[in-house]
Design a protein around this motif. Structure first.
Motif, mmCIF file in Angstrom:
data_model
loop_
_atom_site.group_PDB
_atom_site.id
_atom_site.type_symbol
_atom_site.label_atom_id
_atom_site.label_comp_id
_atom_site.label_asym_id
_atom_site.label_seq_id
_atom_site.Cartn_x
_atom_site.Cartn_y
_atom_site.Cartn_z
ATOM 1 N N ARG A 347 8.282 -36.086 -45.752
ATOM 2 C CA ARG A 347 9.313 -36.530 -47.201
ATOM 3 C C ARG A 347 9.203 -37.674 -47.680
ATOM 4 N NH1 ARG A 347 12.981 -40.185 -46.345
ATOM 5 N NH2 ARG A 347 12.631 -40.905 -44.111
ATOM 6 N N VAL A 348 8.859 -38.998 -47.386
ATOM 7 C CA VAL A 348 8.152 -39.784 -47.919
ATOM 8 C C VAL A 348 7.429 -39.699 -48.822
ATOM 9 C CG1 VAL A 348 7.207 -42.589 -48.113
ATOM 10 C CG2 VAL A 348 9.293 -41.556 -45.923
ATOM 11 N N ILE A 349 5.974 -38.382 -48.845
ATOM 12 C CA ILE A 349 5.197 -38.489 -49.968
ATOM 13 C C ILE A 349 5.921 -37.669 -51.104
ATOM 14 C CG2 ILE A 349 4.147 -37.175 -49.987
ATOM 15 C CD1 ILE A 349 2.007 -37.393 -47.423
ATOM 16 N N GLU A 350 6.958 -36.995 -50.102
ATOM 17 C CA GLU A 350 7.633 -35.859 -51.052
ATOM 18 C C GLU A 350 8.647 -36.646 -52.379
ATOM 19 O OE1 GLU A 350 9.303 -32.153 -49.374
ATOM 20 O OE2 GLU A 350 6.801 -31.480 -49.246
ATOM 21 N N GLU A 351 9.331 -37.682 -51.658
ATOM 22 C CA GLU A 351 10.376 -38.499 -52.492
ATOM 23 C C GLU A 351 9.529 -38.908 -53.448
ATOM 24 O OE1 GLU A 351 12.950 -40.953 -50.307
ATOM 25 O OE2 GLU A 351 14.438 -38.491 -49.622
ATOM 26 N N THR A 352 7.961 -39.609 -53.054
ATOM 27 C CA THR A 352 7.623 -39.889 -53.971
ATOM 28 C C THR A 352 7.345 -39.606 -55.366
ATOM 29 O OG1 THR A 352 6.980 -41.591 -52.209
ATOM 30 C CG2 THR A 352 5.035 -42.716 -54.111
ATOM 31 N N ALA A 353 6.806 -38.806 -54.768
ATOM 32 C CA ALA A 353 6.052 -37.639 -56.055
ATOM 33 C C ALA A 353 7.430 -36.821 -56.453
ATOM 34 C CB ALA A 353 5.805 -36.184 -55.262
#
Ligand SMILES: CC(=O)N[C@H]1[C@@H](OP(=O)(O)OP(=O)(O)OC[C@H]2O[C@@H](n3ccc(=O)[nH]c3=O)[C@H](O)[C@@H]2O)O[C@H](CO)[C@@H](O)[C@@H]1O
Length: 363
Positions: A347-353
């Protein structure tokens, strides 16, 4: 196609959480590439899973004097240039770094390209590599709630530690077979970290005849540490490093003696394996394993013995006590509420991307 570059290495502890993310990342349509070092443990672990692997130079940040301390900064600088060029070509939407020395040049190379980086810290206090990489990262995922106070407020996110799903599906029967053990005697698993521990190996071998009266002993002793002379002991099985058989060996284990590396700790917790921890002492490290172990002991998950107090008699006593009280530890671990860390990290990775692509569209 969404593309992510993973990095992290040196020891298995800086690679395994990346492997834990793989199935979910792929399910969600991410193409996964890896940047690691030329000769770290990560290379074989990643290449054997057919993930495209790009090596770069890196240096080790040592706590002791060595001639390489003079040349390593130049290697890191070379690694930054290599990573910069590679990432310019690969163009991932995001980089995820599990830490370790190689993560520093890769994080800086990504930052120079304007690619956001998500770091993950497994230990209770951030390691040197992550501290150096922190200014160049967008977000830092933490495993222990206690870690949040060491992280900048706008970057820290508590996610937990991703665990490889296959570890939860081991077969006890298969594990006993791999070790050549019988079902009628309990199994003690000894794990000195992914590199093995010479200290723990010596201690366990010194009390081996006594231990074998009560237990069968599976011993992961580290590359180059298997002693063929000890193969004569019935009920003692040595491994240098365990690959795909690990879930089965863990399923066969009744109790464990282990270092306190964060990944293995959370695996023991997920599997509810009663354990005695012997953390890597300060001096040989920054003392992170001591803090990991104290946090677990404080929650009644673990017994802990420190290297300065340890002797053969005490170790024998504590192992017997651990086995005797195993149900209490299992109960405490059952009551812990473990997050689905892999989903949280993704979730953090996708929000950052996503935030980055919104920014890019606005420009
Ligand atoms: C000497 C050193 O620098 N140790 C650090 C390193 O430990 P280390 O690399 O030993 O890391 P951990 O104990 O955290 O994890 C080891 C990982 O390797 C796996 N495994 C291990 C043995 C084996 O035969 N097969 C296998 O698959 C375990 O299941 C686990 O997933 O990283 C940890 C996490 O940042 C730190 O807490 C440790 O202080």
């Amino acid at each position: 196609m969404k593309r992510i570059v993973l990095t992290g290495g040196g020891t298995a502890g800086h690679v395994m959480p990346n492997l834990a993310l793989l199935p979910k990342l792929r399910q969600r349509g991410w193409e996964v590439l890896y940047i690691g070092s030329y000769d770290g443990m990560e290379r074989a672990l990643i290449e054997e899973r057919q993930i495209p692997y790009y090596p770069v130079a890196t240096g080790k940040f040592r706590r002791y004097l060595s001639a390489q301390n003079l040349t390593d900064p130049f290697r890191v600088i070379k690694g930054v240039f290599q990573s910069y060029r590679l990432l310019k070509e690969l163009r991932p939407q995001v980089v995820f770094s599990k830490g370790g020395f190689v993560a520093v040049p890769v994080t800086i190379g990504a930052w120079l390209n304007g690619i956001p980086v998500v770091l993950h810290e497994s230990d209770l206090t951030p390691g040197l590599a992550n501290r150096l990489a922190l200014p160049f990262a967008t977000a830092v995922c933490a495993t222990f709630p206690e870690t949040m106070k060491y992280l900048p407020e706008n970057k820290g996110v508590l996610t937990g530690n991703p665990i490889r799903p296959e570890l939860l599906n081991g077969s006890k029967e298969e594990g006993l077979k791999i070790c050549g053990f019988t079902p009628d005697k309990p199994v003690l698993l000894v794990m000195g970290g992914s590199l093995g521990s010479v200290t723990i190996n010596k201690l366990i071998r010194a009390i081996l005849p006594d231990l074998l009266l009560q237990f069968q002993v599976a011993h992961i002793c580290g590359q180059g540490n298997v002693d063929p002379n000890l193969d004569r002991y019935k009920g003692y099985k040595q491994f240098s490093f365990v690959g795909p058989e690990l879930p089965h060996i863990l399923a066969a284990a009744d109790i464990c003696v282990s270092r306190a590396g964060a990944n293995f700790l959370f695996e023991l917790l997920a599997l509810k394996k009663p354990h005695l921890l012997i953390p890597l002492p300060k001096g040989a490290s920054r003392g992170d394993q001591i803090l990991n172990a104290q946090s677990f002991k404080g929650q009644n998950f673990s017994m802990v013995l420190y290297e300065e107090e340890i002797n053969e008699t005490l170790l024998k006593k504590q192992i017997a006590l651990l086995y005797q009280n195993r149900e209490d530890y299992i109960k405490a671990m059952r009551e812990s509420n473990l997050a689905d860390a892999a989903s949280e990290v993704i979730r953090v990775i996708e929000e950052t991307a996503r935030a980055r692509s919104v920014r890019a569209r606005k420009k």
